[in-house]
Write a protein that holds these residues in place. Structure first.
Motif, PDB file in Angstrom:
ATOM      1  N   PRO A  81       0.744  -1.203   0.200  1.00  0.00           N
ATOM      2  CA  PRO A  81       0.072  -0.058   0.099  1.00  0.00           C
ATOM      3  C   PRO A  81       0.853   1.066  -0.237  1.00  0.00           C
ATOM      4  O   PRO A  81       2.025   1.214   0.425  1.00  0.00           O
ATOM      5  CB  PRO A  81      -0.984   0.028   1.384  1.00  0.00           C
ATOM      6  CG  PRO A  81      -0.786  -1.584   1.751  1.00  0.00           C
ATOM      7  CD  PRO A  81       0.570  -2.142   1.272  1.00  0.00           C
ATOM      8  N   SER A  85      -0.943   5.718   3.517  1.00  0.00           N
ATOM      9  CA  SER A  85      -2.431   5.138   3.468  1.00  0.00           C
ATOM     10  C   SER A  85      -2.507   4.286   4.602  1.00  0.00           C
ATOM     11  O   SER A  85      -1.505   4.047   5.389  1.00  0.00           O
ATOM     12  CB  SER A  85      -2.434   4.207   2.261  1.00  0.00           C
ATOM     13  OG  SER A  85      -1.591   3.141   2.373  1.00  0.00           O
ATOM     14  N   GLN A  87      -3.114   1.224   5.275  1.00  0.00           N
ATOM     15  CA  GLN A  87      -2.855  -0.016   5.451  1.00  0.00           C
ATOM     16  C   GLN A  87      -1.142  -0.109   5.416  1.00  0.00           C
ATOM     17  O   GLN A  87      -0.773  -1.261   5.637  1.00  0.00           O
ATOM     18  CB  GLN A  87      -3.504  -0.786   4.228  1.00  0.00           C
ATOM     19  CG  GLN A  87      -4.579  -0.977   4.432  1.00  0.00           C
ATOM     20  CD  GLN A  87      -5.368  -1.775   3.029  1.00  0.00           C
ATOM     21  OE1 GLN A  87      -4.815  -1.525   1.962  1.00  0.00           O
ATOM     22  NE2 GLN A  87      -6.184  -2.535   3.311  1.00  0.00           N
ATOM     23  N   ARG A  88      -0.635   0.867   4.948  1.00  0.00           N
ATOM     24  CA  ARG A  88       0.928   0.797   4.717  1.00  0.00           C
ATOM     25  C   ARG A  88       1.435   0.422   5.942  1.00  0.00           C
ATOM     26  O   ARG A  88       2.371  -0.589   6.000  1.00  0.00           O
ATOM     27  CB  ARG A  88       1.365   2.129   4.371  1.00  0.00           C
ATOM     28  CG  ARG A  88       2.853   2.403   4.495  1.00  0.00           C
ATOM     29  CD  ARG A  88       3.208   1.757   2.837  1.00  0.00           C
ATOM     30  NE  ARG A  88       4.891   1.805   2.929  1.00  0.00           N
ATOM     31  CZ  ARG A  88       5.609   1.902   1.836  1.00  0.00           C
ATOM     32  NH1 ARG A  88       4.826   1.655   0.576  1.00  0.00           N
ATOM     33  NH2 ARG A  88       6.797   1.959   1.803  1.00  0.00           N
ATOM     34  N   PHE A  90       0.640  -1.515   8.230  1.00  0.00           N
ATOM     35  CA  PHE A  90       0.459  -3.236   8.576  1.00  0.00           C
ATOM     36  C   PHE A  90       0.933  -4.008   7.651  1.00  0.00           C
ATOM     37  O   PHE A  90       1.235  -5.113   8.088  1.00  0.00           O
ATOM     38  CB  PHE A  90      -1.295  -3.111   8.558  1.00  0.00           C
ATOM     39  CG  PHE A  90      -1.681  -2.569   9.858  1.00  0.00           C
ATOM     40  CD1 PHE A  90      -1.769  -2.943  11.188  1.00  0.00           C
ATOM     41  CD2 PHE A  90      -2.294  -1.004   9.654  1.00  0.00           C
ATOM     42  CE1 PHE A  90      -2.009  -2.161  12.251  1.00  0.00           C
ATOM     43  CE2 PHE A  90      -2.607  -0.473  10.779  1.00  0.00           C
ATOM     44  CZ  PHE A  90      -2.655  -0.826  12.054  1.00  0.00           C
ATOM     45  N   LEU A 144      -4.335  -7.736   5.274  1.00  0.00           N
ATOM     46  CA  LEU A 144      -4.595  -6.242   5.401  1.00  0.00           C
ATOM     47  C   LEU A 144      -6.271  -6.106   5.028  1.00  0.00           C
ATOM     48  O   LEU A 144      -6.722  -4.910   4.790  1.00  0.00           O
ATOM     49  CB  LEU A 144      -3.756  -5.591   4.387  1.00  0.00           C
ATOM     50  CG  LEU A 144      -2.416  -5.527   4.453  1.00  0.00           C
ATOM     51  CD1 LEU A 144      -1.678  -4.614   3.505  1.00  0.00           C
ATOM     52  CD2 LEU A 144      -1.879  -5.255   6.087  1.00  0.00           C
ATOM     53  N   SER A 149      -1.394  -8.594   0.069  1.00  0.00           N
ATOM     54  CA  SER A 149      -0.219  -7.934  -0.151  1.00  0.00           C
ATOM     55  C   SER A 149       1.051  -8.802   0.052  1.00  0.00           C
ATOM     56  O   SER A 149       0.862  -9.860   0.250  1.00  0.00           O
ATOM     57  CB  SER A 149      -0.143  -6.904   1.061  1.00  0.00           C
ATOM     58  OG  SER A 149       0.143  -7.650   2.340  1.00  0.00           O
TER      59      SER A 149
END
Ligand SMILES: N[C@@H](CCC(=O)N[C@@H](CS)C(=O)NCC(=O)O)C(=O)O
Length: 196
Positions: A81, A85, A87-88, A90, A144, A149
């Motif tokens: 991601p 963002s 999600q980055r 994680f 995610l 990912s």
């Protein structure tokens, strides 16, 4: 880019990631002897795989670092991601969790069993880690959530070390996650290229 690879090794994660991003790449398959030879030690002083030769000729080591970098190079693939963002953070969390917690547990466990020693402690540690992952996977098919990912590439490859050896139905949700990940077309292509 050129990947220095050996079948069944940690470089399979990189091959899968290369297939996910759709980048052009070459592969050199190394035998055990070639990995330890002088030529490969100039790329990787420890004589290991993966090693990825970048377009500018520099060599990048460490499977997780390589996979994260490849995702960054090809943002449209969505497998890492964007910076900033939600999600980055994680993708980092689960990738480092896989490398720093899961992998040592499962490799240590396999070693103990291979030496016919007591693996109870490793088994208990894995049970805690597996429960943690299963709890996260209740929110979506991937770590995610909805988007696959690099963390899934690395986690599922490591989890497969356990599940391919254990025919029981323990951790059925995590097993299903592992199978779902490994069934992705990019991984199937990677297995064909990597002779796994
Ligand atoms: N932390 C490294 C570990 C690399 C590693 O240990 N690779 C193994 C194969 S899975 C290796 O090449 N070992 C040397 C050998 O077997 O000759 C990474 O994730 O890239």
């Amino acid at each position: 880019m050129r990947l220095y690879h050996s079948p069944g090794s940690r470089s399979t994660r990189v091959l899968w990631t290369l297939e996910e991003i759709g980048a052009p790449y070459d592969v050199t398959i190394l035998t055990r002897e070639e990995r330890r030879g002088e030529e490969h030690r100039r790329r990787h002083p420890l004589g290991r795989v993966p090693a990825l030769e970048l377009d500018d000729g520099r060599i990048l080591l460490e499977s997780a670092a390589i996979c994260l970098h490849l995702g960054d190079l090809y943002p449209e693939s969505g497998i890492v991601p964007a910076i900033g963002s939600p999600q980055r953070p994680f993708v980092y969390q689960w990738t480092f969790f896989a490398m720093a917690e899961l992998e040592p547990t499962l490799i240590g466990w396999a070693r103990l069993l291979g030496e016919e020693r007591d693996g109870t402690e490793s088994q208990e540690r894995f049970a805690e880690q597996a429960a943690m992952l299963e709890a996260v996977l209740r929110d979506g098919p991937w770590l995610l959530g909805e988007s696959f990912s690099v963390a899934d590439v690395i986690c599922s490859k490591i989890l497969n070390l356990a599940f391919s050896r254990d025919p029981s139905d323990r951790f059925a949700e995590l097993r299903a996650y592992t199978e779902r990940a490994l069934a992705r077309p990019a991984n199937l292509r990677a297995e064909a290229v990597g002779r796994d």
